[in-house]
Design an enzyme around this catalytic site. Structure first.
Site, PDB file in Angstrom:
ATOM      1  N   CYS A 110       0.831  -1.204   0.000  1.00 28.84           N
ATOM      2  CA  CYS A 110       0.000   0.000   0.000  1.00 28.84           C
ATOM      3  C   CYS A 110       0.872   1.262   0.000  1.00 28.84           C
ATOM      4  O   CYS A 110       1.470   1.582  -1.004  1.00 28.84           O
ATOM      5  CB  CYS A 110      -1.000  -0.039   1.157  1.00 28.84           C
ATOM      6  SG  CYS A 110      -2.339   1.169   0.986  1.00 28.84           S
TER       7      CYS A 110
ATOM      8  N   HIS B   4      -3.596  -5.232   0.860  1.00 32.84           N
ATOM      9  CA  HIS B   4      -3.096  -5.505   2.215  1.00 32.84           C
ATOM     10  C   HIS B   4      -3.196  -6.996   2.547  1.00 32.84           C
ATOM     11  O   HIS B   4      -4.235  -7.454   3.036  1.00 32.84           O
ATOM     12  CB  HIS B   4      -3.930  -4.737   3.239  1.00 32.84           C
ATOM     13  CG  HIS B   4      -3.620  -3.285   3.338  1.00 32.84           C
ATOM     14  ND1 HIS B   4      -2.586  -2.790   4.109  1.00 32.84           N
ATOM     15  CD2 HIS B   4      -4.207  -2.218   2.754  1.00 32.84           C
ATOM     16  CE1 HIS B   4      -2.559  -1.470   4.016  1.00 32.84           C
ATOM     17  NE2 HIS B   4      -3.522  -1.098   3.191  1.00 32.84           N
TER      18      HIS B   4
ATOM     19  N   GLU C 222      -1.827  -8.362   5.056  1.00 28.15           N
ATOM     20  CA  GLU C 222      -1.826  -8.478   6.521  1.00 28.15           C
ATOM     21  C   GLU C 222      -3.168  -8.153   7.157  1.00 28.15           C
ATOM     22  O   GLU C 222      -3.410  -8.490   8.330  1.00 28.15           O
ATOM     23  CB  GLU C 222      -0.737  -7.570   7.122  1.00 28.15           C
ATOM     24  CG  GLU C 222      -1.112  -6.117   7.318  1.00 28.15           C
ATOM     25  CD  GLU C 222      -1.154  -5.276   6.046  1.00 28.15           C
ATOM     26  OE1 GLU C 222      -1.273  -4.045   6.173  1.00 28.15           O
ATOM     27  OE2 GLU C 222      -1.080  -5.843   4.931  1.00 28.15           O
TER      28      GLU C 222
END
Length: 235
Positions: A97, A184, A186
């Site tokens: 990002c 993302h 994560e």
């Protein structure tokens, strides 16, 4: 065991810290579930924390952030300089990002506010190149996203890996040294939902509803994490 330096580029909203801690923590949890063992060291660069000169790592990962990669805050300028040094020293760099965007800038590309607006929820990306480290293989992947900035011009020598109609330059590679994704891996759904809830009035009901509904399709964060670690070991 791989040694990974996580350059954390944000602080979570105070009401989210108790449950989700920070982006470095989310990445640590993500990598704990991968087949390649990895030891993570987290440094919050917003607070000016960086590794000591004597520390060495197999790769450096730059996290997401609410800040603009093209911003002029002092900590962002310091980070851009640091990343250029790392690249020139031959270190391996992974960007997610904000990290995806700031590395594009550091290496001569461009990024800025997108006229497409906010990207939220789960987005699908078409894979344009199949690399040896991309196992298990896929023709595309889904990731949780939260961004209104995008890379608009890739750095010279970069290879576009994945794209979508909303985000044409969604993942890229620079040689054997740099790998970046706009999405993302994560993020976990409870965190993504909490972000949506906190910003609901900003996004509007239509976009909020679409993003929330998209969670039902799941996402490939674990796959992308595996690919990232395999990129590091393959190179």
């Amino acid at each position: 065991m791989l040694s990974l330096c996580i350059l954390e580029t944000d602080h979570l909203r105070p009401e989210l810290v108790d449950e989700f801690h920070g982006y470095g923590y989310l990445f640590q949890r993500l990598f704990e579930r991968q087949p390649i063992p990895v030891r993570c060291s987290v440094f919050n660069v917003v607070d000016g924390h960086y590794p000591a000169d004597t520390q060495t790592f197999d790769a450096y990962l730059i996290t997401g952030s609410k800040a603009d990669a093209f911003g002029d805050a002092p900590w962002i300028e310091v980070l851009r300089s640091y990343l250029l040094q790392r690249y020139q020293a031959g270190d391996m760099l992974l960007g997610i990002c904000f990290g995806h965007q700031i590395l594009a800038l550091v290496l001569g590309g461009e990024c800025g506010r997108s006229d497409r607006g906010w990207g939220l929820g789960v987005h699908h990306y078409q894979l344009l190149e199949h690399k040896p480290w991309m196992t298990p293989t896929r023709d595309g992947f889904d990731l949780l996203v939260s961004h209104q900035d995008q890379v608009s011009v890739l750095p010279k020598g970069a290879q576009l890996l994945a794209s979508s109609p909303f985000c044409p330059l969604a993942a890229y590679q620079v040689g054997k040294q740099v790998l970046c994704f706009q999405g993302h891996p994560e993020f976990v759904e409870p965190y993504a939902q909490a972000l949506l809830d906190l910003r609901r009035e900003v996004y509007g009901e239509d976009l909020y509803g679409q993003a929330t509904a998209s969670f039902r399709q799941g996402n490939d964060g674990a796959l992308i994490a595996q690919w990232m670690l395999q990129f590091v070991t393959w190179s």
